[in-house]
Scaffold this motif. Structure first.
Motif, mmCIF file in Angstrom:
data_model
loop_
_atom_site.group_PDB
_atom_site.id
_atom_site.type_symbol
_atom_site.label_atom_id
_atom_site.label_comp_id
_atom_site.label_asym_id
_atom_site.label_seq_id
_atom_site.Cartn_x
_atom_site.Cartn_y
_atom_site.Cartn_z
ATOM 1 N N PRO A 20 0.851 -1.194 -0.152
ATOM 2 C CA PRO A 20 0.040 0.002 -0.036
ATOM 3 C C PRO A 20 0.939 1.281 -0.055
ATOM 4 O O PRO A 20 1.938 1.169 0.074
ATOM 5 N N SER A 21 0.349 2.362 -0.290
ATOM 6 C CA SER A 21 0.974 3.611 -0.249
ATOM 7 C C SER A 21 1.390 4.188 1.183
ATOM 8 O O SER A 21 2.456 4.878 1.339
ATOM 9 N N THR A 22 0.778 3.645 2.111
ATOM 10 C CA THR A 22 1.257 4.249 3.461
ATOM 11 C C THR A 22 1.425 2.618 4.416
ATOM 12 O O THR A 22 0.522 1.615 4.301
ATOM 13 N N GLY A 23 2.190 2.903 5.486
ATOM 14 C CA GLY A 23 2.310 1.546 6.378
ATOM 15 C C GLY A 23 3.484 0.457 5.800
ATOM 16 O O GLY A 23 3.525 0.663 4.294
ATOM 17 N N LYS A 24 3.650 -0.153 6.645
ATOM 18 C CA LYS A 24 4.662 -1.370 6.209
ATOM 19 C C LYS A 24 3.912 -2.839 6.223
ATOM 20 O O LYS A 24 2.838 -2.933 7.034
ATOM 21 N N VAL A 25 4.355 -3.539 5.268
ATOM 22 C CA VAL A 25 3.940 -5.047 5.362
ATOM 23 C C VAL A 25 5.073 -5.869 5.577
ATOM 24 O O VAL A 25 6.097 -5.706 5.238
ATOM 25 N N TYR A 26 4.578 -6.823 6.366
ATOM 26 C CA TYR A 26 5.657 -7.889 6.982
ATOM 27 C C TYR A 26 5.398 -9.185 6.303
ATOM 28 O O TYR A 26 4.101 -9.702 6.217
ATOM 29 N N TYR A 27 6.518 -9.969 6.156
ATOM 30 C CA TYR A 27 6.286 -11.439 5.785
ATOM 31 C C TYR A 27 7.607 -12.250 6.415
ATOM 32 O O TYR A 27 8.474 -11.385 6.906
ATOM 33 N N ARG A 28 7.356 -13.388 6.789
ATOM 34 C CA ARG A 28 7.881 -14.132 7.773
ATOM 35 C C ARG A 28 9.091 -15.174 7.024
ATOM 36 O O ARG A 28 8.582 -15.634 5.995
ATOM 37 N N LEU A 29 10.243 -15.038 7.590
ATOM 38 C CA LEU A 29 11.246 -16.118 7.002
ATOM 39 C C LEU A 29 11.401 -17.023 8.240
ATOM 40 O O LEU A 29 11.741 -16.524 9.300
ATOM 41 N N GLU A 30 11.866 -18.225 7.961
ATOM 42 C CA GLU A 30 12.428 -19.149 8.910
ATOM 43 C C GLU A 30 13.878 -19.700 8.378
ATOM 44 O O GLU A 30 13.939 -20.205 7.201
ATOM 45 N N LEU A 31 15.025 -19.038 9.121
ATOM 46 C CA LEU A 31 16.435 -19.258 8.757
ATOM 47 C C LEU A 31 17.318 -20.047 9.520
ATOM 48 O O LEU A 31 16.951 -19.954 10.597
ATOM 49 N N ASP A 32 18.130 -20.886 8.954
ATOM 50 C CA ASP A 32 19.137 -21.300 9.742
ATOM 51 C C ASP A 32 20.396 -20.266 10.303
ATOM 52 O O ASP A 32 20.065 -19.311 9.625
ATOM 53 N N ALA A 33 21.435 -20.943 11.018
ATOM 54 C CA ALA A 33 22.575 -19.844 11.393
ATOM 55 C C ALA A 33 23.513 -20.105 10.433
ATOM 56 O O ALA A 33 24.640 -19.332 10.769
ATOM 57 N N ARG A 34 23.355 -20.730 9.315
ATOM 58 C CA ARG A 34 24.435 -21.033 8.356
ATOM 59 C C ARG A 34 24.483 -20.261 6.926
ATOM 60 O O ARG A 34 25.485 -19.877 6.322
ATOM 61 N N SER A 35 22.986 -20.287 6.696
ATOM 62 C CA SER A 35 22.915 -19.774 5.161
ATOM 63 C C SER A 35 22.778 -18.425 5.024
ATOM 64 O O SER A 35 22.309 -17.684 5.990
ATOM 65 N N ASN A 36 22.903 -17.855 3.962
ATOM 66 C CA ASN A 36 22.810 -16.434 3.573
ATOM 67 C C ASN A 36 21.315 -16.386 2.754
ATOM 68 O O ASN A 36 21.163 -17.218 2.170
ATOM 69 N N ALA A 37 20.656 -15.354 3.117
ATOM 70 C CA ALA A 37 19.215 -15.275 2.576
ATOM 71 C C ALA A 37 19.047 -13.944 1.952
ATOM 72 O O ALA A 37 19.371 -12.900 2.455
ATOM 73 N N TYR A 38 18.581 -13.955 0.777
ATOM 74 C CA TYR A 38 18.124 -12.706 0.070
ATOM 75 C C TYR A 38 16.642 -12.746 -0.477
ATOM 76 O O TYR A 38 16.325 -13.931 -1.238
ATOM 77 N N VAL A 39 16.154 -11.752 -0.228
ATOM 78 C CA VAL A 39 14.598 -11.599 -0.682
ATOM 79 C C VAL A 39 14.383 -10.344 -1.779
ATOM 80 O O VAL A 39 14.607 -9.327 -1.199
ATOM 81 N N SER A 40 14.239 -10.605 -2.943
ATOM 82 C CA SER A 40 14.218 -9.527 -4.003
ATOM 83 C C SER A 40 12.624 -8.971 -3.930
ATOM 84 O O SER A 40 11.714 -9.896 -3.815
ATOM 85 N N ALA A 41 12.403 -7.774 -3.840
ATOM 86 C CA ALA A 41 11.106 -7.477 -4.000
ATOM 87 C C ALA A 41 10.829 -6.584 -4.933
ATOM 88 O O ALA A 41 11.644 -5.086 -4.985
ATOM 89 N N THR A 42 10.080 -6.665 -6.144
ATOM 90 C CA THR A 42 9.869 -5.750 -7.352
ATOM 91 C C THR A 42 8.524 -5.062 -7.272
ATOM 92 O O THR A 42 7.583 -5.906 -7.242
ATOM 93 N N ALA A 43 8.831 -3.911 -7.061
ATOM 94 C CA ALA A 43 7.316 -3.337 -6.999
ATOM 95 C C ALA A 43 6.841 -2.539 -8.591
ATOM 96 O O ALA A 43 7.726 -2.222 -9.099
ATOM 97 N N VAL A 44 5.560 -2.831 -8.705
ATOM 98 C CA VAL A 44 5.162 -2.478 -9.982
ATOM 99 C C VAL A 44 4.103 -1.292 -9.798
ATOM 100 O O VAL A 44 3.011 -1.725 -9.587
ATOM 101 N N PRO A 45 4.284 -0.304 -10.262
ATOM 102 C CA PRO A 45 3.443 0.949 -10.297
ATOM 103 C C PRO A 45 2.402 0.792 -11.436
ATOM 104 O O PRO A 45 2.910 0.255 -12.444
ATOM 105 N N GLY A 46 1.226 0.994 -11.507
ATOM 106 C CA GLY A 46 0.017 1.204 -12.585
ATOM 107 C C GLY A 46 0.559 2.076 -13.640
ATOM 108 O O GLY A 46 1.452 3.039 -13.659
ATOM 109 N N THR A 47 0.341 1.851 -14.908
ATOM 110 C CA THR A 47 0.643 2.715 -15.926
ATOM 111 C C THR A 47 0.408 4.080 -15.805
ATOM 112 O O THR A 47 0.867 4.981 -16.486
ATOM 113 N N ASP A 48 -0.813 4.331 -15.529
ATOM 114 C CA ASP A 48 -1.522 5.395 -15.308
ATOM 115 C C ASP A 48 -1.324 6.262 -13.966
ATOM 116 O O ASP A 48 -1.911 7.439 -13.959
#
Length: 429
Positions: A71-99
């Motif tokens: 949304p245009s205001t406020g934060k949104v949260y998602y959960r990750l379950e990770l171990d202590a050994r691996s590196n984690a990367y999460v890409s977020a591609t936001a797509v605004p409407g054409t108009d």
């Protein structure tokens, strides 16, 4: 039913069967309809809702693509379950409407936090000088580093995404593609510092006749390219995606050239935008040029050879070349070009050169998620690994072969049915 009608049915059935074969030409799926979203999400993406609370945050699993909204205001949260050994990367591609109405500073912020609210990383991406709606990508990271204190334990983490909104921007919701990746630990720890020297001289632009290609409309549908000169067309407001496989030790030199316009006048700031992203979609480098109707060129600065120890560098353009695999070229043409020079397609030329001595990669202790995303060095120094770029090519060839065999089988069956029908009618007569 007449013989002619029966033959027509057989022919229609044959065409329908061939159309469904792997590799059969599809209807212009990569051409968006007017007003539609200019981004092609992963076909296998799962829908997920961002939560306003960490308590209700839905889990993201590495190796899976997701489609959501921000949304245009406020934060949104998602959960990750990770171990202590691996590196984690999460890409977020936001797509605004054409108009939608956007400013140069509009975009998204992305971070990863641990269960105690400590931030593991920050990243952001904005629209830029073009002030034209187009996809923007930022990446949240949790790195397992012995030298760090925070964000090292295994357990629950949270991806946090929020909009950056200007005062004159449209307060609408943007679509969001999330792509979590897990990089496993090494069997043995290698170098813990970035290479001190590498060839940073600009390479001579590659020349020759251009081959035709068609860019994809998203990361998942990015068109694979190799070294050479490539010719495409791009419309105002459109963003095209390409990917170049790079093995360990290889360097990429890339330039995008926009052809001249046949009419119109004036100039558009930041009209042609070229960016490069690594296999986990982190932006490495970005450049943009103004368009005044004459031919223009956007060239990326030389990058270091792909190497695992690059991650220890301070400079982002070095630290992000830490993986072998597919590197993404993203080309955007500002929508405002249509106001000055018309909405027709403009010629686009890509010049790609791959240099550097191919080398061996690190010894990962486990497969990545998704498997094969970090390739080794294959033929011609291109990335390759089980499930990686070369494997994708082999799989494609297998599909083509299967498609050819399948098409031949359908053809033989159809011809046989047609022949039998003709013989029965001849016997009847």
């Amino acid at each position: 039913m007449t013989a002619h009608a029966r033959v027509t049915v057989v022919a229609v059935t044959l065409c329908a069967a061939v159309a469904m074969l792997p590799g059969a030409p599809a209807a212009a799926a990569d051409t968006p309809s007017p007003g539609s979203a200019p981004y092609a999400f992963a076909d296998d993406g799962q829908s997920v809702d961002g939560s306003a609370s960490t308590t209700d945050a839905e889990r993201l699993k590495p190796g899976t693509s997701y489609k959501s909204t921000v949304p245009s205001t406020g934060k949104v949260y998602y959960r990750l379950e990770l171990d202590a050994r691996s590196n984690a990367y999460v890409s977020a591609t936001a797509v605004p409407g054409t108009d939608t109405t956007v400013t140069a500073g509009d975009g998204i912020r992305v971070s990863v936090q641990d269960a105690n609210g400590n931030s593991c990383s920050f990243d952001s991406a904005t629209i830029g000088a073009s002030r034209s709606p187009h996809p923007v990508t930022a990446v949240g990271t949790r790195e397992a580093k012995p030298t760090r204190v925070l964000c090292q334990a295994g357990g629950t983490y949270y991806l946090v995404v929020e909009r950056i909104v200007g005062t004159s921007s449209s307060p609408d919701t943007w679509d969001l593609e999330l792509s979590p990746v897990l990089e496993p630990r090494l069997r043995q720890t290698g170098a813990t510092s970035a290479p001190e020297a590498w060839n940073s001289a600009s390479a001579e632009p590659i020349q020759g006749e251009a081959e035709r290609c068609r860019g994809g409309l998203g990361f998942a549908s990015a068109t694979p390219l190799k070294q050479g000169v490539w010719r495409d067309d791009i419309r105002p407001g459109q963003t095209l995606f390409y990917k170049v496989p790079l093995g360990w030790g290889r360097q990429l030199y890339a330039a995008a050239e926009l052809g001249n316009s046949s009419g119109g006048s004036g100039f558009v700031p930041g009209a042609l935008n070229l960016s490069l992203h690594n296999p986990v979609r982190s932006e490495i480098e970005y450049t943009g040029v103004t368009y005044d109707g004459s031919q223009k060129s956007a060239t990326l600065e030389p990058l270091p050879p792909v190497a695992y120890p690059n991650r220890y560098a301070v400079a982002k353009r070095v630290s992000t070349t830490r993986f072998a695999g597919s590197y993404y070229l993203v080309v955007n043409l500002a929508a405002q070009v249509a106001d000055r020079f018309g909405d027709g397609p403009v010629g686009l030329t890509l010049r790609l050169r791959v240099k550097g001595e191919a080398g061996s990669g690190p010894d990962y202790a486990e497969p990545s998620e998704p498997e094969g995303i970090f390739g080794g060095s294959g033929p011609d120094g291109q990335a390759a690994s089980p499930g990686g770029a070369a494997a994708d090519g082999n799989a494609t060839m297998r599909l083509v072969a299967a498609g050819g065999i399948g098409a031949g089988t359908v053809l033989l069956v159809a011809l046989g049915a047609w022949t039998a029908l003709a013989r029965r009618r001849a016997d009847g007569r």
